[in-house]
Motif scaffolding. Sequence first.
Motif, PDB file in Angstrom:
ATOM      1  N   PRO A 204     -15.981  25.878  30.112  1.00  0.00           N
ATOM      2  CA  PRO A 204     -16.914  26.938  29.721  1.00  0.00           C
ATOM      3  C   PRO A 204     -17.472  27.656  30.950  1.00  0.00           C
ATOM      4  CG  PRO A 204     -17.344  24.961  28.444  1.00  0.00           C
ATOM      5  CD  PRO A 204     -16.351  24.568  29.517  1.00  0.00           C
ATOM      6  N   ARG A 205     -17.453  28.954  30.908  1.00  0.00           N
ATOM      7  CA  ARG A 205     -17.929  29.758  32.029  1.00  0.00           C
ATOM      8  C   ARG A 205     -18.710  30.944  31.485  1.00  0.00           C
ATOM      9  NH1 ARG A 205     -13.551  33.897  34.490  1.00  0.00           N
ATOM     10  NH2 ARG A 205     -15.553  34.757  35.148  1.00  0.00           N
ATOM     11  N   SER A 206     -19.551  31.503  32.344  1.00  0.00           N
ATOM     12  CA  SER A 206     -20.284  32.717  31.981  1.00  0.00           C
ATOM     13  C   SER A 206     -19.313  33.887  31.981  1.00  0.00           C
ATOM     14  CB  SER A 206     -21.416  32.975  32.968  1.00  0.00           C
ATOM     15  OG  SER A 206     -22.410  31.989  32.845  1.00  0.00           O
ATOM     16  N   ILE A 207     -19.311  34.617  30.888  1.00  0.00           N
ATOM     17  CA  ILE A 207     -18.424  35.769  30.743  1.00  0.00           C
ATOM     18  C   ILE A 207     -19.295  36.984  30.450  1.00  0.00           C
ATOM     19  CG2 ILE A 207     -16.612  36.829  29.328  1.00  0.00           C
ATOM     20  CD1 ILE A 207     -15.535  33.984  28.853  1.00  0.00           C
ATOM     21  N   GLY A 208     -19.084  38.059  31.210  1.00  0.00           N
ATOM     22  CA  GLY A 208     -19.868  39.269  31.000  1.00  0.00           C
ATOM     23  C   GLY A 208     -19.174  40.281  30.132  1.00  0.00           C
ATOM     24  N   GLY A 209     -17.851  40.193  30.035  1.00  0.00           N
ATOM     25  CA  GLY A 209     -17.140  41.165  29.226  1.00  0.00           C
ATOM     26  C   GLY A 209     -15.663  41.141  29.505  1.00  0.00           C
ATOM     27  N   LEU A 255     -22.711  35.605  27.278  1.00  0.00           N
ATOM     28  CA  LEU A 255     -21.687  34.776  26.633  1.00  0.00           C
ATOM     29  C   LEU A 255     -21.233  33.679  27.595  1.00  0.00           C
ATOM     30  CD1 LEU A 255     -19.697  34.267  24.265  1.00  0.00           C
ATOM     31  CD2 LEU A 255     -18.116  35.834  25.416  1.00  0.00           C
ATOM     32  N   LYS A 256     -21.138  32.461  27.069  1.00  0.00           N
ATOM     33  CA  LYS A 256     -20.568  31.346  27.835  1.00  0.00           C
ATOM     34  C   LYS A 256     -19.521  30.684  26.949  1.00  0.00           C
ATOM     35  CE  LYS A 256     -21.947  27.937  31.246  1.00  0.00           C
ATOM     36  NZ  LYS A 256     -23.088  27.338  31.964  1.00  0.00           N
ATOM     37  N   ALA A 257     -18.283  30.662  27.409  1.00  0.00           N
ATOM     38  CA  ALA A 257     -17.207  30.152  26.573  1.00  0.00           C
ATOM     39  C   ALA A 257     -16.036  29.704  27.436  1.00  0.00           C
ATOM     40  CB  ALA A 257     -16.750  31.225  25.583  1.00  0.00           C
ATOM     41  N   LYS A 258     -15.208  28.799  26.855  1.00  0.00           N
ATOM     42  CA  LYS A 258     -13.989  28.345  27.527  1.00  0.00           C
ATOM     43  C   LYS A 258     -12.803  29.246  27.150  1.00  0.00           C
ATOM     44  CE  LYS A 258     -11.221  24.106  28.174  1.00  0.00           C
ATOM     45  NZ  LYS A 258      -9.901  24.478  27.643  1.00  0.00           N
ATOM     46  N   TYR A 259     -12.795  29.700  25.896  1.00  0.00           N
ATOM     47  CA  TYR A 259     -11.693  30.509  25.391  1.00  0.00           C
ATOM     48  C   TYR A 259     -12.198  31.880  24.957  1.00  0.00           C
ATOM     49  CZ  TYR A 259      -9.230  26.019  24.885  1.00  0.00           C
ATOM     50  OH  TYR A 259      -8.653  24.799  25.097  1.00  0.00           O
ATOM     51  N   LEU A 260     -11.328  32.853  25.123  1.00  0.00           N
ATOM     52  CA  LEU A 260     -11.588  34.201  24.637  1.00  0.00           C
ATOM     53  C   LEU A 260     -10.289  34.691  23.996  1.00  0.00           C
ATOM     54  CD1 LEU A 260     -14.252  35.800  24.939  1.00  0.00           C
ATOM     55  CD2 LEU A 260     -13.169  37.095  26.764  1.00  0.00           C
ATOM     56  N   ARG A 261     -10.404  35.282  22.785  1.00  0.00           N
ATOM     57  CA  ARG A 261      -9.182  35.688  22.074  1.00  0.00           C
ATOM     58  C   ARG A 261      -9.307  37.134  21.604  1.00  0.00           C
ATOM     59  NH1 ARG A 261      -7.307  32.391  16.847  1.00  0.00           N
ATOM     60  NH2 ARG A 261      -8.420  34.021  15.690  1.00  0.00           N
TER      61      ARG A 261
END
Length: 986
Positions: A204-209, A255-261
């Motif tokens: 899980p990581r911080s994702i900005g977009g 958003l903090k997530a391991k996966y993005l789809r």
Amino acid sequence: MSDAPASVAIPLTAWQPTVSGNATLDLSVAQSGAARVLRFDFDFKGGKGFVVARRAWARPMPGEYALHLKLRGHGPLNDLEIKLIDPSGLNVWRYVAKAQRPPARWKRWTIESRDIEFAWGPASGSALSEVGFIEIAIVAGEGGRGSLWVSDLSLEDLTPDRPPTATASSARPGFGADAALAGTGWKPESGDRRPWIAVDSGRPRSIGGLIIDWLGQAPSAGFRIRASNNGTRWTLVHAAARAGGARSYVYLPALKAKYLRLDLSGPSEGAMLHIQPFEFSRSIHAFWYAVAGAEPRGFHPRWLHREQSEWTPIGRSNGTECALMNGDGMVELAEGSCSLEPMLRVRDRLFTWTDVEPQAALKERWMPVPSVRWETDEWCLSVTAQAAQDGELRVSYDLENRGGQPLEARLFVVVRPFQVTPPWQSFRNVGGVSRIHDLARDGAIVRVNSSLELEADADARFGAMSFEEGVIASSLASGRLPPAAEAHDELGFATGAFEYRLTLEPGASARREIVAAAPGAASRSERSPAFDWHARLRADQWSGNGWAGEAIEAALTATAHILVTRSGPALQPGPRRYTRSWIRDGAMMSAALLRMGHAAEVLEFVRWYAPHQRHDGFVPCCVDREGIDWLVEHDSHGQLLALIADAFRFTGELNLLHETWRFVEAAVSCIEGLLEADGLLPISVSHEGYLAQPVHSFWDDFWALRGLKDAAELARAIGEDRFAERCRDLEARLGAGLFAAIETTRAARKLDYVPASVEWADFDPTATANAIYLLDVPERLDRAALDRTFDAYLADWRAKRSGQASWVSYTPYEIRIIGALVRLGRREAALELLRFFLSDRRPPAWNQWPEIAWRDRKAPAHLGDLPHTWISAEYVLALRSLFAYEREADRALVVAAGLAPQWIEGDGVRVREMPTAYGPLSYTLRRMDARTVKFDIGTGVDCRLILKPPLAAPLREVRINGELSHVDGDSVSVRVVPAEVLCTAF
């Protein structure tokens, strides 16, 4: 990936202390068990302020990081701040923990980069790429004394430690899922009816977009973004109902997530995916910076490239708000609203602000009717904005064919969800993005959010699009106007464009106009005329030869800006950031307006502001639409008194005096109750520099002294002789304490200048200049120290201007020093300063100054406001002092003490019915020959005149109405008018 190690210890040695006021800080390195600790032993000595430990610590910063530390100690509740400072020392990022009591046992703290906000500096909100210094600060809440121990201070790199991987529903050979992250891009199989691609970041990581570069066009049916931490349960985080263009920008804050789809609803040509870090969406403005940075320069406003743009107001003298134009021709239609921005397509090329060198101008060089010109050898486009009598705004676009061939052009006027003022100017809803949720054309009208109506010429086409459908400038560059006449955007990023197709023969020109008004405004056939500035502002009060014209035009614009930025009766020192009414600013703006013949506006301001006084006589420093600010600033009481007295002197309105007498009495009683045993006012924060540590500010005392003198005068005018005597006694007590405190502070600190406060003994010549404006040259102020104050200022100022000394910014409040130098008999230095400030108008053609002037004019740094109309007022007062100023001690007008020798050449200087406290002053002054000048003084004033002509040598002979008269050094007295005065030098 970052080259920085995963975790780096920050040494506990070599920290340096800094404190404010009387606070103390002892720093030491101690041992606590097996751990070494940095120990803060602090004592605020019963006051406020801060204590800071600072250490040089230079290194590049990872994109994502965390600071770790352990704390323990004892003491009262205070704020804890951790600051990271770039190598320049100018830009600060800060974490603030409010009301912290040091824990009795060790407590571990983790502060992630997402928790550390940009605080101040010319970088204005950009991410920290390199650190130069680190600070730990304790800011007084309860203050007091205590001890704070810091241990295990380190920086951890949170940048993902391995590249992400991808899987997809299908992929063509050579265009696999991983190729979406680097390489050729992902292409699903042509038969895949519902393709998807998922990205795994490893943890899980911080994702900005997300930025999606489509291999074809964006899917018209839209797309969806889902997130997950386990790859089986997915949460919808973004949905685009439809899309367009070659690239999509997805805003995913917090958003903090391991996966993005990425899910698509139909067959696709595929895409490249660029996952963005937290900084991408730290704020909506950070998101737009990223968007603009990924698009061609000029497709978005200049500030979205983190470049400063200068702006100026458009409005009426009696309005409630004003529009803005920036130096690129972008027009903000109302406070915090959307903007109109021009673009021009000629021979298949789209011209924007970045393709030209925009040139600013004002109508007749002084009216607040600004324009910006774009020029090439082939054509010239001028954008002009003007307010009508009823307040609606007209923006005209004039295109001229300068070439030898017919010109075919498409003029676009883009409706943008951006304000003219940038985010680093933000205040409440002002600055940066201004959301447009809905754009719709209805006949001749385009409605913006149902709150604003735009009406264009009959030949205008209009198209609108949502943000998901692409970047409008990209469409215009390819010659495509959006086909839809309306757009809805959930995020508020809708855009639109008017289009005019123009064909011009050589030498021909065409004008197109857009009118902005509130919903339901009159039709174009019923439009009111343009606002008449000639009827509101006398342009003939002063005139002179040579560069006098430039100086006078700047004063006319400055006066107009004070009027334009009003909100009803409220005088406000700026059009956007400072849409609040301070009594401090208002007193000076009122002084300027009175001297420029605008007494009615001052009387309105007095009658509006004075009733906000507290029942105990305390005058609030500031009032705005949200209420009263009771910050303790003890200059306000004297300012209200001085304001009322100034208005009375210039109008003679006894009604005003009767109406406001209770406020006068209450303010005097407040000052009386505040005076301490030494005769000074208590500590306060009479300017922002004293916020951290309130001080005994001599600025406060000088204003109170002025106010008490004025209150005594008002009491005599109304027949309150006993009250007048009380005011004189208070004035004597305060004056004795003030001048004694100045000398005591000088002696204690071994100062050769006049200090600005007791505690800091600070060098502040702008504050000292204000004392001279208020009290002329006080006899009890050491004249040698006074001269050295301004000698030191001038030496420093000249060194900076010549490049011998470095500087970053200055405050144009320094304009006030011009008037002080005139009163001190230093004409040449005053004129030297005047020439500089005229050269440093921003921009010169718009006759204005910001509150903060940065050496790097393009730096994205806070300006205060532009124009800052308190500074406008100071300029008017300074320039007026060159022509004449009141000398209260002997009821005299000192005339021509600052005029430049060049101004009296030819037709010379003419002053026409200039308002003064002693009646309207009229005179002419011109050079007769190399050694002789002639004054012709009209009737109107009832006082002594002290003439100080700009001659190169001392006066040898003076004749008044043909009779020889006494010469007093560089001046001559005139007691009867009208008079003809010939002055001859040696």
